[in-house]
Design a protein around this motif. Structure first.
Motif, mmCIF file in Angstrom:
data_model
loop_
_atom_site.group_PDB
_atom_site.id
_atom_site.type_symbol
_atom_site.label_atom_id
_atom_site.label_comp_id
_atom_site.label_asym_id
_atom_site.label_seq_id
_atom_site.Cartn_x
_atom_site.Cartn_y
_atom_site.Cartn_z
ATOM 1 N N ASN A 163 0.827 -1.207 0.000
ATOM 2 C CA ASN A 163 0.000 0.000 0.000
ATOM 3 C C ASN A 163 0.858 1.253 0.000
ATOM 4 N N LEU A 164 1.957 1.209 0.747
ATOM 5 C CA LEU A 164 2.843 2.374 0.804
ATOM 6 C C LEU A 164 3.427 2.683 -0.568
ATOM 7 N N ILE A 165 3.995 1.677 -1.213
ATOM 8 C CA ILE A 165 4.578 1.901 -2.546
ATOM 9 C C ILE A 165 3.503 2.288 -3.545
ATOM 10 N N GLY A 166 2.335 1.667 -3.431
ATOM 11 C CA GLY A 166 1.245 1.982 -4.356
ATOM 12 C C GLY A 166 0.797 3.427 -4.275
ATOM 13 N N GLY A 167 0.913 4.042 -3.092
ATOM 14 C CA GLY A 167 0.456 5.414 -2.932
ATOM 15 C C GLY A 167 1.481 6.477 -3.266
ATOM 16 N N ILE A 168 2.753 6.097 -3.391
ATOM 17 C CA ILE A 168 3.793 7.073 -3.743
ATOM 18 C C ILE A 168 3.666 7.387 -5.228
ATOM 19 N N SER A 169 3.210 8.582 -5.559
ATOM 20 C CA SER A 169 2.783 8.875 -6.935
ATOM 21 C C SER A 169 3.560 9.979 -7.640
ATOM 22 N N PHE A 170 3.963 11.025 -6.906
ATOM 23 C CA PHE A 170 4.637 12.153 -7.546
ATOM 24 C C PHE A 170 5.782 12.651 -6.668
ATOM 25 N N HIS A 171 6.828 13.147 -7.324
ATOM 26 C CA HIS A 171 7.839 13.977 -6.674
ATOM 27 C C HIS A 171 7.654 15.372 -7.253
ATOM 28 N N LYS A 172 7.168 16.288 -6.423
ATOM 29 C CA LYS A 172 6.703 17.589 -6.905
ATOM 30 C C LYS A 172 5.642 17.342 -7.988
ATOM 31 N N ARG A 173 5.922 17.676 -9.246
ATOM 32 C CA ARG A 173 4.952 17.444 -10.313
ATOM 33 C C ARG A 173 5.339 16.263 -11.211
ATOM 34 N N THR A 174 6.419 15.603 -10.895
ATOM 35 C CA THR A 174 6.904 14.515 -11.747
ATOM 36 C C THR A 174 6.389 13.171 -11.250
ATOM 37 N N PRO A 175 5.701 12.403 -12.115
ATOM 38 C CA PRO A 175 5.134 11.125 -11.678
ATOM 39 C C PRO A 175 6.219 10.086 -11.421
ATOM 40 N N PHE A 176 5.970 9.221 -10.442
ATOM 41 C CA PHE A 176 6.765 8.010 -10.277
ATOM 42 C C PHE A 176 6.283 6.974 -11.273
ATOM 43 N N ILE A 177 7.207 6.135 -11.745
ATOM 44 C CA ILE A 177 6.843 5.037 -12.627
ATOM 45 C C ILE A 177 7.466 3.748 -12.104
ATOM 46 N N ALA A 178 6.865 2.635 -12.476
ATOM 47 C CA ALA A 178 7.439 1.319 -12.208
ATOM 48 C C ALA A 178 8.019 0.835 -13.529
ATOM 49 N N PRO A 179 9.327 1.005 -13.749
ATOM 50 C CA PRO A 179 9.911 0.715 -15.073
ATOM 51 C C PRO A 179 9.821 -0.747 -15.483
ATOM 52 N N ASP A 180 9.686 -1.650 -14.530
ATOM 53 C CA ASP A 180 9.591 -3.078 -14.831
ATOM 54 C C ASP A 180 8.227 -3.573 -14.360
#
Length: 366
Positions: A163-180
């Motif tokens: 749940n923690l990783i799933g909710g981490i979505s943006f750094h400032k305005r830049t989205p997080f991605i799961a590259p794999d």
């Protein structure tokens, strides 16, 4: 008689008593800041020739990143030498520079994993051990230019890791991605062209190795700086600076600052839409409103920040072995003779916060 904190070689601390109530609101586990990877560049030809001989004798030849390099590595890719070729009239006449990549935390664990605690004191001893192995001398550290540094920490949060990783979505305005796609609990974002922020489930990464003793709920928060100009802002220009006591305080502050820039949300799609709004302030406005109204999200963010602060304060406890509580609630004396260069073999780790480089552990945003 001087107190235990005033004896030669003892750990120094700033007065953190005013922050104790912030940190002790949370039921936290001990965490340590970690220097995961370090890359430095060498142009001194005597050092390059010495490390070339070491590489030929002790390392394996590897495929280089391109034809301009000759590469050797050891322990997989966890120790790597990349020699930049110098060509004249079609012949190799030497090397312009050498890039050395090392992994102190993996070295600390026999190159098996990096999922446990790794204190600054252990980091200094490990760096010393690595440099002895590859035949670098202490007086040469100022010639080793830092070009890449990766640092972070492992936490065991109360929130379930997925749940923690799933909710981490943006750094400032830049989205997080799961590259794999096969690793949905590893996220990364390019905060800038030369800096990455990583957030992932370190416990799940090593779940097939229970013998390592890594809690399955372990969370890794990490910063990777990829340019000398960015790294110098952390007070690190050369390897020599890694033995400056103030550097580690700066790394702690950097992690706190980066966590403040994280938007934790289970409504990422809504914020994706705000990114494209004609009003550039829309995203930040909605973010502030979201944090004020969502108690669950605000609580999770406060808990993680509390754990970050707890780590900084826990060094006080390590200096007072008779202290039974996690935090030292009294005043802590600071020595007036801080050494800028820590003895590589025997010295205790020091944290010395000056008035101009104080930790910003304020409570306003948690």
């Amino acid at each position: 008689m001087p107190s235990s904190n005033e004896k030669k070689g003892a750990i120094k601390f700033p007065d953190c008593s005013k922050y104790v109530m912030v940190a002790t609101d949370y039921n936290t586990k001990i965490v340590k800041i970690m220097l995961d990877n370090l890359k430095f560049s060498i142009t001194d030809q005597d050092i390059i020739q010495r490390l070339w001989r070491f590489a030929e004798q002790e390392m394996l030849s590897r495929k280089p990143q391109n034809n301009n390099y000759v590469c050797y590595s050891k322990f997989g890719a966890l120790m790597r030498f990349d020699f930049r070729k110098s060509i004249e009239n079609g012949y190799l006449i030497g090397f312009r520079h050498l890039e050395v990549s090392i992994s102190p935390h993996y070295h600390f664990n026999g190159y098996l994993h990096n999922g446990n605690d790794f204190s600054p004191k252990n980091c200094l001893k490990t760096l010393r051990d690595i440099f002895i192995q590859i035949k670098l001398r202490q007086e040469e550290f100022g010639l080793l230019k830092a070009v890449n540094i990766e640092y972070g920490l492992n936490l065991v949060p109360d929130t379930e890791i997925k749940n923690l990783i799933g909710g981490i979505s943006f750094h400032k305005r830049t989205p997080f991605i799961a590259p794999d796609a096969a690793k949905p609990y590893f996220k990364i974002t390019d905060a800038t062209k030369y800096k990455q922020i990583k957030a992932y489930a370190k416990g799940l990464q090593f779940m097939e190795h229970p013998e390592y003793g890594i809690d399955l709920n372990t969370f890794r928060f990490e910063v990777k700086s990829k340019q000398s100009k960015c790294i110098s802002k952390l007070g690190i220009s050369t390897v020599k600076d890694l033995f400056n006591e103030e550097v580690y305080s700066g790394l702690f502050q950097s992690l706190l600052d980066e966590w403040e820039n994280i938007l934790f949300t289970f409504e990422k799609e809504k914020f994706d839409a705000f990114l494209n709004d004609s009003n550039r302030d829309k995203f930040n406005y909605e973010r502030q409103k979201y944090m004020k109204t969502n108690v669950e999200v605000r609580t999770i963010c406060r808990q993680i920040k509390g754990q970050l602060i707890d780590k900084f304060l826990s060094f006080q406890n390590s200096a007072n072995s008779t202290q039974k509580t996690l935090m030292n609630t009294g005043k802590v004396k600071i020595r007036n003779d801080p050494s800028l260069l820590i003895n590589l073999e025997y010295a205790e780790f020091n944290i010395n916060i000056t008035k101009n480089r104080s930790m910003k552990l304020g409570t306003s945003s948690i």
